[in-house]
Design a protein around this motif. Structure first.
Motif, PDB file in Angstrom:
ATOM      1  N   GLY A 272     -38.495 -13.118  73.446  1.00 12.08           N
ATOM      2  CA  GLY A 272     -39.941 -13.155  73.695  1.00 12.08           C
ATOM      3  C   GLY A 272     -40.502 -14.562  73.672  1.00 12.08           C
ATOM      4  O   GLY A 272     -39.817 -15.539  73.972  1.00 12.08           O
ATOM      5  N   ASN A 273     -41.772 -14.664  73.276  1.00 14.70           N
ATOM      6  CA  ASN A 273     -42.474 -15.951  73.278  1.00 14.70           C
ATOM      7  C   ASN A 273     -41.759 -16.990  72.421  1.00 14.70           C
ATOM      8  O   ASN A 273     -41.791 -18.181  72.719  1.00 14.70           O
ATOM      9  N   MET A 274     -41.131 -16.532  71.353  1.00 13.92           N
ATOM     10  CA  MET A 274     -40.410 -17.445  70.464  1.00 13.92           C
ATOM     11  C   MET A 274     -38.924 -17.518  70.835  1.00 13.92           C
ATOM     12  O   MET A 274     -38.350 -18.600  70.951  1.00 13.92           O
TER      13      MET A 274
ATOM     14  N   ASP B 134     -32.294  -8.613  75.662  1.00  9.81           N
ATOM     15  CA  ASP B 134     -33.630  -8.102  75.333  1.00  9.81           C
ATOM     16  C   ASP B 134     -33.751  -6.751  76.028  1.00  9.81           C
ATOM     17  O   ASP B 134     -33.187  -6.554  77.113  1.00  9.81           O
ATOM     18  N   ILE B 135     -34.489  -5.821  75.413  1.00  8.05           N
ATOM     19  CA  ILE B 135     -34.651  -4.517  76.069  1.00  8.05           C
ATOM     20  C   ILE B 135     -35.575  -4.639  77.285  1.00  8.05           C
ATOM     21  O   ILE B 135     -35.553  -3.782  78.164  1.00  8.05           O
TER      22      ILE B 135
ATOM     23  N   ARG C  43     -37.667 -10.213  80.477  1.00  8.47           N
ATOM     24  CA  ARG C  43     -37.384 -11.285  79.506  1.00  8.47           C
ATOM     25  C   ARG C  43     -35.990 -11.868  79.752  1.00  8.47           C
ATOM     26  O   ARG C  43     -35.781 -13.072  79.630  1.00  8.47           O
TER      27      ARG C  43
ATOM     28  N   MET D 278     -34.635 -12.280  66.987  1.00  6.45           N
ATOM     29  CA  MET D 278     -36.027 -12.751  66.937  1.00  6.45           C
ATOM     30  C   MET D 278     -36.876 -11.611  67.491  1.00  6.45           C
ATOM     31  O   MET D 278     -37.273 -11.613  68.657  1.00  6.45           O
ATOM     32  N   LEU D 279     -37.109 -10.607  66.633  1.00  2.00           N
ATOM     33  CA  LEU D 279     -37.730  -9.348  67.043  1.00  2.00           C
ATOM     34  C   LEU D 279     -39.144  -9.230  66.477  1.00  2.00           C
ATOM     35  O   LEU D 279     -39.507  -9.955  65.554  1.00  2.00           O
ATOM     36  N   PRO D 280     -39.950  -8.292  67.000  1.00  2.00           N
ATOM     37  CA  PRO D 280     -41.354  -8.260  66.588  1.00  2.00           C
ATOM     38  C   PRO D 280     -41.591  -7.941  65.101  1.00  2.00           C
ATOM     39  O   PRO D 280     -42.350  -8.652  64.449  1.00  2.00           O
TER      40      PRO D 280
ATOM     41  N   VAL E 179     -32.312  -2.037  65.031  1.00  2.00           N
ATOM     42  CA  VAL E 179     -31.195  -2.702  65.709  1.00  2.00           C
ATOM     43  C   VAL E 179     -29.962  -2.755  64.803  1.00  2.00           C
ATOM     44  O   VAL E 179     -28.871  -2.323  65.184  1.00  2.00           O
TER      45      VAL E 179
ATOM     46  N   THR F 150     -40.344 -12.273  61.602  1.00  2.00           N
ATOM     47  CA  THR F 150     -41.158 -12.161  60.382  1.00  2.00           C
ATOM     48  C   THR F 150     -41.273 -10.681  60.049  1.00  2.00           C
ATOM     49  O   THR F 150     -41.881  -9.911  60.807  1.00  2.00           O
TER      50      THR F 150
ATOM     51  N   VAL G 208     -39.853 -18.266  60.787  1.00  2.00           N
ATOM     52  CA  VAL G 208     -40.260 -19.611  61.200  1.00  2.00           C
ATOM     53  C   VAL G 208     -41.764 -19.790  61.166  1.00  2.00           C
ATOM     54  O   VAL G 208     -42.528 -18.833  61.215  1.00  2.00           O
TER      55      VAL G 208
ATOM     56  N   GLY H 102     -45.117 -21.852  65.600  1.00  2.00           N
ATOM     57  CA  GLY H 102     -45.627 -21.240  66.831  1.00  2.00           C
ATOM     58  C   GLY H 102     -44.766 -21.497  68.058  1.00  2.00           C
ATOM     59  O   GLY H 102     -43.668 -22.054  67.966  1.00  2.00           O
TER      60      GLY H 102
ATOM     61  N   LYS I 253     -50.555  -8.578  61.251  1.00  2.00           N
ATOM     62  CA  LYS I 253     -49.228  -8.082  60.843  1.00  2.00           C
ATOM     63  C   LYS I 253     -48.747  -8.823  59.592  1.00  2.00           C
ATOM     64  O   LYS I 253     -48.306  -8.193  58.620  1.00  2.00           O
TER      65      LYS I 253
HETATM   66  P1  NAD Z   1     -42.539 -11.163  71.348  1.00  2.00           P
HETATM   67  O1  NAD Z   1     -43.144  -9.814  71.300  1.00  2.00           O
HETATM   68  O2  NAD Z   1     -42.993 -12.140  72.383  1.00  2.00           O
HETATM   69  O3  NAD Z   1     -40.932 -11.036  71.472  1.00  2.00           O
HETATM   70  C1  NAD Z   1     -40.159 -10.045  70.867  1.00  2.00           C
HETATM   71  C2  NAD Z   1     -39.090  -9.624  71.867  1.00  2.00           C
HETATM   72  O4  NAD Z   1     -38.223  -8.665  71.236  1.00  2.00           O
HETATM   73  C3  NAD Z   1     -39.655  -8.948  73.116  1.00  2.00           C
HETATM   74  O5  NAD Z   1     -39.203  -9.633  74.261  1.00  2.00           O
HETATM   75  C4  NAD Z   1     -39.106  -7.515  73.030  1.00  2.00           C
HETATM   76  O6  NAD Z   1     -38.837  -6.940  74.308  1.00  2.00           O
HETATM   77  C5  NAD Z   1     -37.834  -7.724  72.235  1.00  2.00           C
HETATM   78  N1  NAD Z   1     -37.319  -6.505  71.612  1.00  2.00           N
HETATM   79  C6  NAD Z   1     -38.011  -5.540  70.937  1.00  2.00           C
HETATM   80  N2  NAD Z   1     -37.170  -4.587  70.499  1.00  2.00           N
HETATM   81  C7  NAD Z   1     -35.916  -4.949  70.907  1.00  2.00           C
HETATM   82  C8  NAD Z   1     -34.627  -4.378  70.760  1.00  2.00           C
HETATM   83  N3  NAD Z   1     -34.461  -3.216  70.120  1.00  2.00           N
HETATM   84  N4  NAD Z   1     -33.567  -5.003  71.300  1.00  2.00           N
HETATM   85  C9  NAD Z   1     -33.746  -6.180  71.967  1.00  2.00           C
HETATM   86  N5  NAD Z   1     -34.938  -6.777  72.140  1.00  2.00           N
HETATM   87  C10 NAD Z   1     -36.014  -6.167  71.615  1.00  2.00           C
HETATM   88  O7  NAD Z   1     -42.745 -11.795  69.872  1.00  2.00           O
HETATM   89  P2  NAD Z   1     -42.635 -13.334  69.460  1.00  2.00           P
HETATM   90  O8  NAD Z   1     -43.986 -13.983  69.570  1.00  2.00           O
HETATM   91  O9  NAD Z   1     -41.450 -13.947  70.126  1.00  2.00           O
HETATM   92  O10 NAD Z   1     -42.382 -13.172  67.882  1.00  2.00           O
HETATM   93  C11 NAD Z   1     -41.115 -12.795  67.362  1.00  2.00           C
HETATM   94  C12 NAD Z   1     -41.188 -12.862  65.850  1.00  2.00           C
HETATM   95  O11 NAD Z   1     -41.538 -14.193  65.432  1.00  2.00           O
HETATM   96  C13 NAD Z   1     -42.247 -11.940  65.226  1.00  2.00           C
HETATM   97  O12 NAD Z   1     -41.744 -11.374  64.057  1.00  2.00           O
HETATM   98  C14 NAD Z   1     -43.423 -12.886  64.950  1.00  2.00           C
HETATM   99  O13 NAD Z   1     -44.238 -12.437  63.867  1.00  2.00           O
HETATM  100  C15 NAD Z   1     -42.687 -14.158  64.602  1.00  2.00           C
HETATM  101  N6  NAD Z   1     -43.452 -15.390  64.836  1.00  2.00           N
HETATM  102  C16 NAD Z   1     -44.178 -15.540  65.976  1.00  2.00           C
HETATM  103  C17 NAD Z   1     -44.914 -16.706  66.167  1.00  2.00           C
HETATM  104  C18 NAD Z   1     -45.738 -16.913  67.417  1.00  2.00           C
HETATM  105  O14 NAD Z   1     -46.556 -17.869  67.448  1.00  2.00           O
HETATM  106  N7  NAD Z   1     -45.577 -16.111  68.464  1.00  2.00           N
HETATM  107  C19 NAD Z   1     -44.898 -17.720  65.188  1.00  2.00           C
HETATM  108  C20 NAD Z   1     -44.109 -17.546  64.053  1.00  2.00           C
HETATM  109  C21 NAD Z   1     -43.400 -16.377  63.885  1.00  2.00           C
END
Ligand code: NAD
Length: 298
Positions: free
Chosen positions: A9-11, A30-31, A35, A64-66, A74, A95, A120, A123, A245
Motif C-alpha cells: 500500500g501507501n507505505m 498484495d490481494i 497494488r 505491511m498490512l492495515p 495472514v 501498526t 514505523v 509517514g 485506529k
Molecule cells: P494501505 O491500506 O495503503 O496498505 C495496506 C495494503 O495491505 C493494501 O494494499 C491492501 O490491499 C493490503 N492487504 C490487506 N490485506 C492483505 C492480505 N491479506 N494479503 C496481502 N495484502 C493485503 O495502508 P498503509 O498506509 O500502507 O499502512 C500500512 C500500515 O502502516 C498500517 O498499519 C498503518 O497504520 C501503518 N502506518 C501508516 C502510515 C501512513 O502515513 N500511511 C504511517 C505510519 C504507519
C-alpha cells in the motif's frame, strides 16, 4: 538478499522500491491486483501470484498490512507461518495491537521462527525517502539480523523491548501526537479569535514553553507553513482514519493495563466527532483545526 514482502500500500509500495533499489531481490504480494501492477517493471521486484510464493527461499519476510485482523489472518488463520522456514526472519511493520503482536510472535516461536514487530513513524514521505523510524520489539539478536534491511528503509532504529514493545512505543507516540495536535489547534483558534495573526502566534509559541512538533514542522492553521497538509486543503499526509485506529489501540492497551489516559480519550473523542461530522476520515489529521475553528484560514 531474497525478501518476501506482503502489503504493497501507501507505505509498503515505496518500502519495496527502496529494498529493490538497494539490490535486494523482492518477491512481493498484495490481494489488490492494482497494488501489484504498480510495481510492474521495477528491477529486482517479482510479483507473486499467491502469498506463499513470498516465503520460499526468503531470508526475510516483511508484512505491511492495515490492522491487527489482517496480520492475524495472514500468519495464523491462513497459516503463512506454516510455509516459513526456521532460518527465515519475520518482520511485521504494520501498526497493530501489542497483544496481537505478542500472540503472533508466540505462534512463530512455537514453530522455531524468529519474529520482530517493527512499526514505523515518518509517514509516506519517510517511506519514499527511506528515512522511517523503526520501533522494534523482539530479541536483540533478531534485531541485529534485521538491521541492515531496516537501514535501507529507515534512518532511526530503536529497540523498545520484547515482542509487542515496538507496538506499545508506537501507540504511546501517536497518542501524544494527537493530544499535541488538538491542543495546538485550540491555542491557534483562541489567538486568532482574539485578533492575533496565526503566523505571529505560531512563532511566539514555537520559541516559548508551549513549543511542540506540530508547531515546528506541521502547523495545522492553513497558510502558516508551506508544504504541509494544512496549506493544501488537508490532502495527503496521515489520515484521520489511521489516527483514530492508533488512538483506539492506545485506549485498548490503557484499558488492559488500567492506565488513566484522559488526554488520549479526549483526543479520540474529538477525532471521532471530526470524522463523523466533517466526513474527515480521508483528510490529514491536522484538519482537526476545522473542528475547532471551521473557518480557519478563510
Ligand atoms: P494501505 O491500506 O495503503 O496498505 C495496506 C495494503 O495491505 C493494501 O494494499 C491492501 O490491499 C493490503 N492487504 C490487506 N490485506 C492483505 C492480505 N491479506 N494479503 C496481502 N495484502 C493485503 O495502508 P498503509 O498506509 O500502507 O499502512 C500500512 C500500515 O502502516 C498500517 O498499519 C498503518 O497504520 C501503518 N502506518 C501508516 C502510515 C501512513 O502515513 N500511511 C504511517 C505510519 C504507519
Amino acid at each position: 538478499m531474497r525478501i518476501g514482502f506482503i502489503g504493497l500500500g501507501n507505505m509498503g509500495g515505496p518500502m519495496v522500491r527502496n529494498l529493490a533499489e538497494a539490490g535486494h531481490e523482492v518477491v512481493a504480494f498484495d490481494i489488490a491486483a492494482e497494488r501489484l501492477a504498480a510495481l510492474d517493471g521495477i528491477a529486482n521486484v517479482q510479483a507473486a501470484s499467491a502469498i506463499n510464493q513470498t516465503t520460499a527461499g526468503a531470508a526475510i519476510v516483511i508484512t505491511m498490512l492495515p490492522a491487527s485482523v489482517h496480520v492475524e489472518s495472514v500468519y495464523i488463520d491462513n497459516d503463512l507461518l506454516g510455509s516459513i522456514d526456521t532460518s527465515t526472519l519475520v518482520i511485521d511493520c504494520s501498526t497493530i495491537a501489542p497483544a496481537t503482536s505478542r500472540r503472533v510472535a508466540a505462534a512463530a516461536r512455537d514453530r522455531g521462527i524468529d519474529m520482530l514487530d517493527a512499526p514505523v513513524s515518518g509517514g509516506t514521505g519517510g517511506a519514499e525517502a527511506g528515512t522511517l523510524t523503526f520501533m522494534v520489539g523482539g530479541s536483540e539478536a533478531s534485531l541485529e539480523r534485521a538491521r541492515p534491511i531496516l537501514e535501507v528503509m529507515g534512518s532511526n532504529i530503536f529497540h523498545a523491548g520484547d515482542a509487542g514493545a515496538g507496538q506499545t512505543a508506537k501507540i504511546c507516540n501517536n497518542m501524544l501526537l494527537a493530544a499535541q495536535m488538538t491542543a495546538t489547534a485550540e491555542a491557534l483558534a483562541l489567538g486568532v479569535a482574539q485578533g492575533l495573526d496565526p503566523a505571529v502566534l505560531s512563532s511566539i509559541m514555537q520559541s516559548s514553553s508551549g513549543g511542540n512538533w506540530p508547531l515546528n514542522v506541521y502547523n495545522p492553521w492553513p497558510g502558516v507553513m508551506e508544504g504541509v497538509p494544512a496549506s493544501r486543503g488537508y490532502e495527503g499526509g496521515f489520515f484521520v482514519d489511521l489516527m483514530i485506529k492508533d488512538l483506539e489501540l492506545a485506549l485498548a492497551a490503557a484499558n488492559e493495563s488500567g492506565t488513566p489516559t484522559a488526554m488520549g480519550s479526549l483526543a479520540r473523542n474529538l477525532y471521532r466527532t471530526h470524522q463523523a461530522t466533517n466526513n474527515a476520515g480521508g483528510l490529514d489529521f491536522s484538519s482537526i483545526q476545522r473542528l475547532i475553528a471551521p473557518h480557519a484560514g478563510e
